[in-house]
Design a protein around this motif. Structure first.
Motif, PDB file in Angstrom:
ATOM      1  N   GLU A  12       0.987  -0.905  -0.114  1.00 30.24           N
ATOM      2  CA  GLU A  12       0.222   0.003   0.300  1.00 30.24           C
ATOM      3  C   GLU A  12       0.332   1.630   0.246  1.00 30.24           C
ATOM      4  OE1 GLU A  12      -2.751  -0.479   3.314  1.00 30.24           O
ATOM      5  OE2 GLU A  12      -3.422  -1.977   2.293  1.00 30.24           O
ATOM      6  N   ALA A  13       1.938   0.989   1.026  1.00 30.14           N
ATOM      7  CA  ALA A  13       2.585   2.466   0.609  1.00 30.14           C
ATOM      8  C   ALA A  13       3.330   2.881  -0.265  1.00 30.14           C
ATOM      9  CB  ALA A  13       3.453   2.377   1.711  1.00 30.14           C
ATOM     10  N   LYS A  14       3.997   1.275  -0.950  1.00 28.27           N
ATOM     11  CA  LYS A  14       4.600   1.875  -2.395  1.00 28.27           C
ATOM     12  C   LYS A  14       3.838   2.346  -3.444  1.00 28.27           C
ATOM     13  CE  LYS A  14       7.530  -0.702  -6.267  1.00 28.27           C
ATOM     14  NZ  LYS A  14       6.980   0.297  -6.469  1.00 28.27           N
ATOM     15  N   PHE A  15       2.516   1.660  -3.144  1.00 24.90           N
ATOM     16  CA  PHE A  15       1.296   2.304  -4.593  1.00 24.90           C
ATOM     17  C   PHE A  15       0.699   3.422  -4.421  1.00 24.90           C
ATOM     18  CE2 PHE A  15      -2.919   2.855  -5.083  1.00 24.90           C
ATOM     19  CZ  PHE A  15      -2.975   2.205  -6.888  1.00 24.90           C
ATOM     20  N   ALA A  16       1.693   3.916  -3.391  1.00 20.69           N
ATOM     21  CA  ALA A  16       0.930   5.456  -2.923  1.00 20.69           C
ATOM     22  C   ALA A  16       2.063   6.550  -3.581  1.00 20.69           C
ATOM     23  CB  ALA A  16       0.440   5.947  -1.072  1.00 20.69           C
ATOM     24  N   LEU A  17       3.355   5.708  -2.534  1.00 19.24           N
ATOM     25  CA  LEU A  17       4.068   6.621  -3.098  1.00 19.24           C
ATOM     26  C   LEU A  17       4.497   6.290  -4.644  1.00 19.24           C
ATOM     27  CD1 LEU A  17       7.005   7.772  -2.857  1.00 19.24           C
ATOM     28  CD2 LEU A  17       7.947   5.778  -2.715  1.00 19.24           C
ATOM     29  N   ASP A  18       4.299   5.695  -5.484  1.00 18.61           N
ATOM     30  CA  ASP A  18       4.124   5.262  -7.291  1.00 18.61           C
ATOM     31  C   ASP A  18       3.480   6.737  -7.526  1.00 18.61           C
ATOM     32  OD1 ASP A  18       6.373   3.074  -6.684  1.00 18.61           O
ATOM     33  OD2 ASP A  18       5.193   1.364  -7.357  1.00 18.61           O
ATOM     34  N   GLY A  19       1.748   6.329  -7.225  1.00  9.99           N
ATOM     35  CA  GLY A  19       0.961   7.761  -7.281  1.00  9.99           C
ATOM     36  C   GLY A  19       0.920   8.574  -7.482  1.00  9.99           C
ATOM     37  N   GLU A  20       2.401   9.224  -6.275  1.00 14.58           N
ATOM     38  CA  GLU A  20       2.510  10.741  -6.110  1.00 14.58           C
ATOM     39  C   GLU A  20       3.452  10.755  -6.543  1.00 14.58           C
ATOM     40  OE1 GLU A  20       5.218  12.958  -2.713  1.00 14.58           O
ATOM     41  OE2 GLU A  20       4.244  11.225  -2.453  1.00 14.58           O
ATOM     42  N   MET A  21       5.003   9.716  -7.343  1.00 14.35           N
ATOM     43  CA  MET A  21       5.876   9.940  -7.758  1.00 14.35           C
ATOM     44  C   MET A  21       5.044  10.254  -9.927  1.00 14.35           C
ATOM     45  SD  MET A  21       8.925  10.713  -8.882  1.00 14.35           S
ATOM     46  CE  MET A  21      10.577  10.474  -8.899  1.00 14.35           C
ATOM     47  N   ALA A  22       3.743   9.927 -10.243  1.00 13.46           N
ATOM     48  CA  ALA A  22       3.879   9.824 -11.531  1.00 13.46           C
ATOM     49  C   ALA A  22       3.512  11.613 -11.947  1.00 13.46           C
ATOM     50  CB  ALA A  22       2.566   9.012 -11.733  1.00 13.46           C
ATOM     51  N   PHE A  23       2.101  11.561  -9.789  1.00 11.92           N
ATOM     52  CA  PHE A  23       1.139  13.453 -10.660  1.00 11.92           C
ATOM     53  C   PHE A  23       2.603  14.260 -10.613  1.00 11.92           C
ATOM     54  CE2 PHE A  23       0.416  16.942  -8.302  1.00 11.92           C
ATOM     55  CZ  PHE A  23      -0.504  17.115  -8.693  1.00 11.92           C
ATOM     56  N   ARG A  24       3.818  13.765 -10.035  1.00  6.53           N
ATOM     57  CA  ARG A  24       5.178  14.727  -9.760  1.00  6.53           C
ATOM     58  C   ARG A  24       6.116  14.881 -11.288  1.00  6.53           C
ATOM     59  NH1 ARG A  24       9.173  14.218  -5.006  1.00  6.53           N
ATOM     60  NH2 ARG A  24       9.944  15.942  -6.356  1.00  6.53           N
ATOM     61  N   ILE A  25       5.408  13.857 -11.693  1.00  5.84           N
ATOM     62  CA  ILE A  25       6.160  13.537 -12.805  1.00  5.84           C
ATOM     63  C   ILE A  25       5.448  14.184 -14.441  1.00  5.84           C
ATOM     64  CG2 ILE A  25       6.740  12.241 -15.478  1.00  5.84           C
ATOM     65  CD1 ILE A  25       7.667  10.114 -12.527  1.00  5.84           C
ATOM     66  N   VAL A  26       4.055  14.089 -14.096  1.00  7.04           N
ATOM     67  CA  VAL A  26       3.680  15.074 -15.086  1.00  7.04           C
ATOM     68  C   VAL A  26       3.366  16.431 -14.917  1.00  7.04           C
ATOM     69  CG1 VAL A  26       0.951  14.650 -15.735  1.00  7.04           C
ATOM     70  CG2 VAL A  26       1.703  13.114 -15.873  1.00  7.04           C
ATOM     71  N   ALA A  27       3.176  17.255 -13.817  1.00  4.83           N
ATOM     72  CA  ALA A  27       2.784  18.277 -13.311  1.00  4.83           C
ATOM     73  C   ALA A  27       4.991  18.585 -13.714  1.00  4.83           C
ATOM     74  CB  ALA A  27       3.053  18.576 -11.790  1.00  4.83           C
ATOM     75  N   ARG A  28       5.764  18.183 -13.633  1.00  6.93           N
ATOM     76  CA  ARG A  28       7.229  19.036 -14.457  1.00  6.93           C
ATOM     77  C   ARG A  28       6.969  18.477 -15.948  1.00  6.93           C
ATOM     78  NH1 ARG A  28      12.108  18.671 -12.198  1.00  6.93           N
ATOM     79  NH2 ARG A  28      11.028  19.097  -9.863  1.00  6.93           N
ATOM     80  N   ARG A  29       6.689  16.986 -16.372  1.00  4.32           N
ATOM     81  CA  ARG A  29       6.365  17.196 -17.624  1.00  4.32           C
ATOM     82  C   ARG A  29       6.033  17.992 -18.103  1.00  4.32           C
ATOM     83  NH1 ARG A  29       2.188  13.823 -19.975  1.00  4.32           N
ATOM     84  NH2 ARG A  29       1.106  15.614 -19.525  1.00  4.32           N
ATOM     85  N   ASN A  30       4.244  18.924 -17.918  1.00  2.24           N
ATOM     86  CA  ASN A  30       3.472  19.925 -18.182  1.00  2.24           C
ATOM     87  C   ASN A  30       4.380  21.291 -18.506  1.00  2.24           C
ATOM     88  OD1 ASN A  30       1.585  18.588 -19.362  1.00  2.24           O
ATOM     89  ND2 ASN A  30      -0.061  18.707 -17.742  1.00  2.24           N
ATOM     90  N   LYS A  31       5.137  21.382 -17.367  1.00  3.72           N
ATOM     91  CA  LYS A  31       5.447  22.541 -16.989  1.00  3.72           C
ATOM     92  C   LYS A  31       6.932  22.857 -18.128  1.00  3.72           C
ATOM     93  CE  LYS A  31       7.894  25.445 -13.223  1.00  3.72           C
ATOM     94  NZ  LYS A  31       8.923  25.616 -11.814  1.00  3.72           N
ATOM     95  N   LEU A  32       7.461  21.682 -18.293  1.00  7.22           N
ATOM     96  CA  LEU A  32       8.468  21.793 -18.832  1.00  7.22           C
ATOM     97  C   LEU A  32       7.682  22.015 -20.494  1.00  7.22           C
ATOM     98  CD1 LEU A  32      11.169  18.610 -17.551  1.00  7.22           C
ATOM     99  CD2 LEU A  32      11.495  21.338 -17.584  1.00  7.22           C
ATOM    100  N   LEU A  33       6.719  21.580 -20.577  1.00  9.17           N
ATOM    101  CA  LEU A  33       6.288  21.543 -22.218  1.00  9.17           C
ATOM    102  C   LEU A  33       5.707  23.170 -22.285  1.00  9.17           C
ATOM    103  CD1 LEU A  33       5.369  19.804 -24.673  1.00  9.17           C
ATOM    104  CD2 LEU A  33       3.242  19.649 -23.364  1.00  9.17           C
ATOM    105  N   GLY A  34       5.103  23.669 -21.294  1.00 10.66           N
ATOM    106  CA  GLY A  34       4.605  24.832 -21.184  1.00 10.66           C
ATOM    107  C   GLY A  34       5.904  26.623 -21.788  1.00 10.66           C
ATOM    108  N   HIS A  35       7.069  25.623 -21.236  1.00  7.60           N
ATOM    109  CA  HIS A  35       8.276  26.512 -21.197  1.00  7.60           C
ATOM    110  C   HIS A  35       8.393  26.252 -22.658  1.00  7.60           C
ATOM    111  CE1 HIS A  35       9.590  28.572 -17.867  1.00  7.60           C
ATOM    112  NE2 HIS A  35       9.495  27.145 -16.859  1.00  7.60           N
ATOM    113  N   TRP A  36       8.280  25.187 -22.737  1.00  8.44           N
ATOM    114  CA  TRP A  36       8.954  25.113 -24.334  1.00  8.44           C
ATOM    115  C   TRP A  36       8.071  25.486 -25.125  1.00  8.44           C
ATOM    116  CZ3 TRP A  36       5.279  22.715 -28.345  1.00  8.44           C
ATOM    117  CH2 TRP A  36       5.949  22.209 -29.235  1.00  8.44           C
ATOM    118  N   ALA A  37       6.200  25.223 -25.506  1.00  8.03           N
ATOM    119  CA  ALA A  37       5.556  26.174 -26.257  1.00  8.03           C
ATOM    120  C   ALA A  37       5.622  28.138 -26.035  1.00  8.03           C
ATOM    121  CB  ALA A  37       4.654  26.482 -25.619  1.00  8.03           C
TER     122      ALA A  37
END
Length: 107
Positions: A12-37
């Motif tokens: 359960e702890a690993k599942f929660a950590l993986d979910g948080e990491m996925a969220f952070r990756i998408v947020a960072r990706r979108n920020k980088l994409l915003g800078h690109w655009a």
């Protein structure tokens, strides 16, 4: 406590950590994409930061990446930038790889 209970909590702890990491990756990706655009639209540094934040927020409109793609396509078109949707999708993929790399390095 049994070994089974301990194992269940660990999963359960690993599942929660993986979910948080996925969220952070998408947020960072979108920020980088915003800078690109923003660079393509030739925005000022202050406008770039604001625009990158708006791209991150666009992720919350619906599940998946299509809301972000739609925003980028709309904004790039409004700014008279020459591009195609495939180019935006490639930039999104590249930004995802970079976001994951940055987050893993920061750990």
């Amino acid at each position: 406590m049994t070994t089974f209970d301990d194992r269940e909590r660990a999963f359960e702890a690993k599942f929660a950590l993986d979910g948080e990491m996925a969220f952070r990756i998408v947020a960072r990706r979108n920020k980088l994409l915003g800078h690109w655009a923003a660079e393509r639209m030739r925005l000022t540094p202050a406008e770039t930061d604001s625009y990158a934040t708006a791209v991150v927020q666009a992720e919350f409109e619906e599940h998946g990446d299509e809301d972000v793609i739609r925003k980028l396509v709309s904004d790039l078109t409004a700014a008279n930038v020459t591009f195609d949707e495939a180019e935006v999708r490639v930039a999104m993929k590249d930004a995802g790889v970079e976001a994951r790399r940055q987050l893993l390095e920061s750990m």
